[in-house]
Design a protein around this motif. Structure first.
Motif, PDB file in Angstrom:
ATOM      1  N   ASP A 179      24.161 -34.768  50.681  1.00 19.63           N
ATOM      2  CA  ASP A 179      25.635 -34.919  50.457  1.00 19.63           C
ATOM      3  C   ASP A 179      26.466 -34.998  51.263  1.00 19.63           C
ATOM      4  N   LEU A 180      25.975 -34.973  52.360  1.00 20.51           N
ATOM      5  CA  LEU A 180      26.132 -35.307  53.841  1.00 20.51           C
ATOM      6  C   LEU A 180      27.638 -36.835  53.999  1.00 20.51           C
ATOM      7  N   TRP A 181      28.634 -36.470  54.125  1.00 19.00           N
ATOM      8  CA  TRP A 181      29.365 -37.675  53.951  1.00 19.00           C
ATOM      9  C   TRP A 181      29.956 -37.479  55.755  1.00 19.00           C
ATOM     10  N   TYR A 182      29.846 -39.284  56.207  1.00 12.92           N
ATOM     11  CA  TYR A 182      30.466 -39.423  57.893  1.00 12.92           C
ATOM     12  C   TYR A 182      30.490 -40.827  57.740  1.00 12.92           C
ATOM     13  N   ILE A 183      32.013 -40.708  58.476  1.00  9.72           N
ATOM     14  CA  ILE A 183      33.125 -41.900  58.647  1.00  9.72           C
ATOM     15  C   ILE A 183      33.118 -42.488  59.888  1.00  9.72           C
ATOM     16  N   VAL A 184      32.890 -44.073  59.790  1.00 15.22           N
ATOM     17  CA  VAL A 184      32.064 -44.541  60.834  1.00 15.22           C
ATOM     18  C   VAL A 184      33.300 -45.847  61.117  1.00 15.22           C
ATOM     19  N   TYR A 185      33.997 -45.656  62.544  1.00 15.42           N
ATOM     20  CA  TYR A 185      35.384 -46.374  62.385  1.00 15.42           C
ATOM     21  C   TYR A 185      35.237 -46.637  63.636  1.00 15.42           C
ATOM     22  N   HIS A 186      36.229 -47.244  64.894  1.00 12.72           N
ATOM     23  CA  HIS A 186      36.683 -47.862  65.671  1.00 12.72           C
ATOM     24  C   HIS A 186      37.807 -46.737  66.498  1.00 12.72           C
ATOM     25  N   ARG A 187      38.067 -46.858  67.697  1.00 12.43           N
ATOM     26  CA  ARG A 187      38.667 -46.640  68.234  1.00 12.43           C
ATOM     27  C   ARG A 187      38.885 -47.389  69.778  1.00 12.43           C
ATOM     28  N   ARG A 188      40.050 -46.873  70.352  1.00 19.97           N
ATOM     29  CA  ARG A 188      40.741 -47.495  71.782  1.00 19.97           C
ATOM     30  C   ARG A 188      40.277 -46.650  72.784  1.00 19.97           C
ATOM     31  N   GLU A 191      41.765 -47.723  78.773  1.00 13.67           N
ATOM     32  CA  GLU A 191      41.509 -48.801  77.695  1.00 13.67           C
ATOM     33  C   GLU A 191      43.263 -49.800  77.583  1.00 13.67           C
ATOM     34  N   LYS A 192      43.306 -50.785  77.899  1.00 12.57           N
ATOM     35  CA  LYS A 192      45.278 -51.290  77.071  1.00 12.57           C
ATOM     36  C   LYS A 192      44.410 -52.789  76.484  1.00 12.57           C
ATOM     37  N   ASP A 193      43.557 -53.080  76.952  1.00 12.11           N
ATOM     38  CA  ASP A 193      42.989 -54.928  76.114  1.00 12.11           C
ATOM     39  C   ASP A 193      43.108 -54.532  74.835  1.00 12.11           C
ATOM     40  N   GLY A 194      43.072 -54.852  74.367  1.00 12.00           N
ATOM     41  CA  GLY A 194      43.168 -54.140  72.290  1.00 12.00           C
ATOM     42  C   GLY A 194      42.094 -54.780  72.077  1.00 12.00           C
ATOM     43  N   ASN A 195      41.443 -55.647  72.640  1.00 11.48           N
ATOM     44  CA  ASN A 195      40.166 -55.698  71.416  1.00 11.48           C
ATOM     45  C   ASN A 195      39.100 -55.176  72.997  1.00 11.48           C
ATOM     46  N   HIS A 196      39.277 -54.221  73.660  1.00 12.27           N
ATOM     47  CA  HIS A 196      38.330 -53.009  73.828  1.00 12.27           C
ATOM     48  C   HIS A 196      39.001 -51.896  72.895  1.00 12.27           C
ATOM     49  N   ARG A 197      37.428 -52.157  71.716  1.00  8.06           N
ATOM     50  CA  ARG A 197      37.247 -50.824  71.281  1.00  8.06           C
ATOM     51  C   ARG A 197      35.724 -50.454  70.661  1.00  8.06           C
ATOM     52  N   GLU A 198      35.562 -49.675  70.547  1.00  9.33           N
ATOM     53  CA  GLU A 198      34.270 -48.930  70.684  1.00  9.33           C
ATOM     54  C   GLU A 198      34.069 -47.692  68.940  1.00  9.33           C
ATOM     55  N   THR A 199      32.822 -48.692  68.674  1.00 13.64           N
ATOM     56  CA  THR A 199      32.767 -47.607  67.230  1.00 13.64           C
ATOM     57  C   THR A 199      32.161 -46.028  67.543  1.00 13.64           C
ATOM     58  N   CYS A 200      32.562 -45.544  66.959  1.00 14.63           N
ATOM     59  CA  CYS A 200      32.347 -44.130  66.710  1.00 14.63           C
ATOM     60  C   CYS A 200      31.789 -43.526  64.946  1.00 14.63           C
ATOM     61  N   ILE A 201      31.289 -41.972  65.387  1.00 14.77           N
ATOM     62  CA  ILE A 201      31.117 -41.714  64.198  1.00 14.77           C
ATOM     63  C   ILE A 201      31.066 -40.485  63.998  1.00 14.77           C
ATOM     64  N   ASP A 202      32.247 -39.752  62.936  1.00 10.35           N
ATOM     65  CA  ASP A 202      32.386 -38.393  62.497  1.00 10.35           C
ATOM     66  C   ASP A 202      32.174 -37.966  61.643  1.00 10.35           C
ATOM     67  N   VAL A 203      31.674 -36.618  61.182  1.00  8.28           N
ATOM     68  CA  VAL A 203      32.012 -36.143  59.714  1.00  8.28           C
ATOM     69  C   VAL A 203      33.118 -36.619  59.180  1.00  8.28           C
ATOM     70  N   MET A 204      32.996 -36.518  57.920  1.00  8.39           N
ATOM     71  CA  MET A 204      33.600 -36.371  56.594  1.00  8.39           C
ATOM     72  C   MET A 204      33.536 -35.000  55.617  1.00  8.39           C
ATOM     73  N   SER A 205      34.357 -34.606  55.172  1.00  8.39           N
ATOM     74  CA  SER A 205      34.677 -33.112  54.242  1.00  8.39           C
ATOM     75  C   SER A 205      35.733 -33.393  53.650  1.00  8.39           C
ATOM     76  N   PHE A 206      35.256 -32.652  52.092  1.00  8.13           N
ATOM     77  CA  PHE A 206      36.360 -32.800  51.294  1.00  8.13           C
ATOM     78  C   PHE A 206      36.840 -31.001  51.030  1.00  8.13           C
ATOM     79  N   ASP A 207      38.036 -30.704  50.292  1.00 10.27           N
ATOM     80  CA  ASP A 207      38.111 -29.803  50.136  1.00 10.27           C
ATOM     81  C   ASP A 207      38.114 -29.471  48.863  1.00 10.27           C
ATOM     82  N   GLU A 208      38.009 -27.742  47.978  1.00  9.02           N
ATOM     83  CA  GLU A 208      37.679 -27.435  46.423  1.00  9.02           C
ATOM     84  C   GLU A 208      38.500 -28.640  45.835  1.00  9.02           C
ATOM     85  N   ASN A 209      39.475 -28.995  46.224  1.00  8.87           N
ATOM     86  CA  ASN A 209      39.734 -30.102  45.477  1.00  8.87           C
ATOM     87  C   ASN A 209      39.581 -31.525  44.943  1.00  8.87           C
ATOM     88  N   GLY A 210      38.910 -31.739  45.985  1.00 11.71           N
ATOM     89  CA  GLY A 210      39.030 -32.892  46.077  1.00 11.71           C
ATOM     90  C   GLY A 210      39.283 -33.700  46.988  1.00 11.71           C
TER      91      GLY A 210
END
Length: 325
Positions: free
Chosen positions: A275-284, A288-307
């Motif tokens: 029951d581990l959650w991760y978010i995979v996304y891109h960021r700049r 970098e100033k070039d709009g296409n210069h983006r990288e793929t990253c991952i970090d932990v995603m979690s929930f509070d007691e209300n979901g």
């Protein structure tokens, strides 16, 4: 002699695991290169990421994929799909979506960045017998090649509901549609009320839809802001049905000016066993100033007691090693 024996003992104990090292982390980005719009999945006890090759549209003519057994070490699979396998596509292949069905793998993609119904392009489907491809055109033409409800046919996501039905959720230009896929993934079919493309656009929606379920609820996520700007971000809503209605709750992923800007267009990994959650996304990167210069990253995603989804903390460390077996 005593010193030598001590060193030998320490070396042996280290090999045996008695001196456990700190858990490795993925680091961010998780692999080298300019890649964006990552679609993530779990196939055959491995993590997979299918991103956009982030380059000028005329160079954006293929898709690579990456696989990992532990979220740390990633193997690159080059050109799992390119325009040689899709005769109607000639540029701007992006934002893939992947799903496994009946032991085959279906890769949905946008191509040609069409600006009107008079142009050739839209959302296509490719198929392969393995996650790493090679993928071949499944239909010989786009699955969706026209604007419906104002939605540009891009940024598709395929969602499998609990009843086994598959839906395609897609749309740019601040409009989002949901449509029901046929069993063979070669067409979209009308809903019971006769509507084929149902608009489910929430407040603030721009592009990059994603959906998952948790505790019987449907979490609908999307990207806001301009993709070349620093304020690109991810927001979400929760509903009782994939059709909504979806009322915006708030942002959960955005830039950190100390780390990176333009954090958005994401997907989610759920390790169900732990029951581990991760978010995979891109960021700049800040450099970098070039709009296409983006990288793929991952970090932990979690929930509070209300979901509710807690705001994601973007990091340079990434996540700890986590195997699926």
């Amino acid at each position: 002699m005593k010193v030598l024996k001590s060193l030998v003992f320490i070396a042996l104990m280290s090999v045996s695991g008695a001196y456990a090292q700190q858990p490795a982390t993925s680091g961010n980005p998780i692999f080298k290169g300019w890649y964006a719009d990552p679609e993530s999945a779990i196939f055959n006890k491995q993590y997979w990421v299918y991103p956009t090759y982030s380059a000028p549209y005329k160079e954006q003519v293929f898709l690579d994929a990456f696989s990992s057994k532990d979220l740390i070490t990633w193997k690159k699979h080059e050109h799992v799909l390119d325009t040689s396998a899709v005769k109607w596509a000639n540029k701007a292949i992006w934002a893939p979506a992947i799903v496994e069905k009946d032991k085959r793998y279906y890769l949905f993609f946008g191509a040609n960045d069409i600006q009107s119904d008079k142009e050739t392009g839209g959302i296509g489907v490719a198929v392969a017998n393995r996650p790493e491809g090679p993928y071949k055109d499944h239909i010989g033409k786009p699955l969706i090649d026209s604007f419906h409800n104002g939605a540009q046919p891009i940024d598709q996501f395929v969602f499998k509901d609990k009843d086994g039905k598959y839906y395609i959720i897609y749309g740019g230009w601040q409009h989002c549609n949901i449509a029901k896929l046929s069993n063979d993934f070669k067409s979209v079919v009308p809903f019971k009320d006769g509507i084929t493309y149902r608009e489910i656009t929430p407040e603030g929606y721009v592009e990059g839809p994603y959906m998952f379920t948790r505790n019987g609820k449907y979490y609908f996520m999307w990207s806001e802001g301009g993709w070349t700007g620093p304020d690109y971000s991810v927001a979400y809503a929760i509903a009782d049905s994939p059709m909504g209605p979806f009322k915006r709750i708030g942002k959960i992923l955005k830039q950190d000016p100390k780390i990176a800007t333009g954090a958005g267009h994401h997907s989610v990994i759920h390790n169900q066993k732990k029951d581990l959650w991760y978010i995979v996304y891109h960021r700049r990167p800040l450099t970098e100033k070039d709009g296409n210069h983006r990288e793929t990253c991952i970090d932990v995603m979690s929930f509070d007691e209300n979901g509710l989804i807690k705001p994601v903390v973007i990091t340079t460390e990434g996540v700890k090693a986590q195997r699926l077996d």
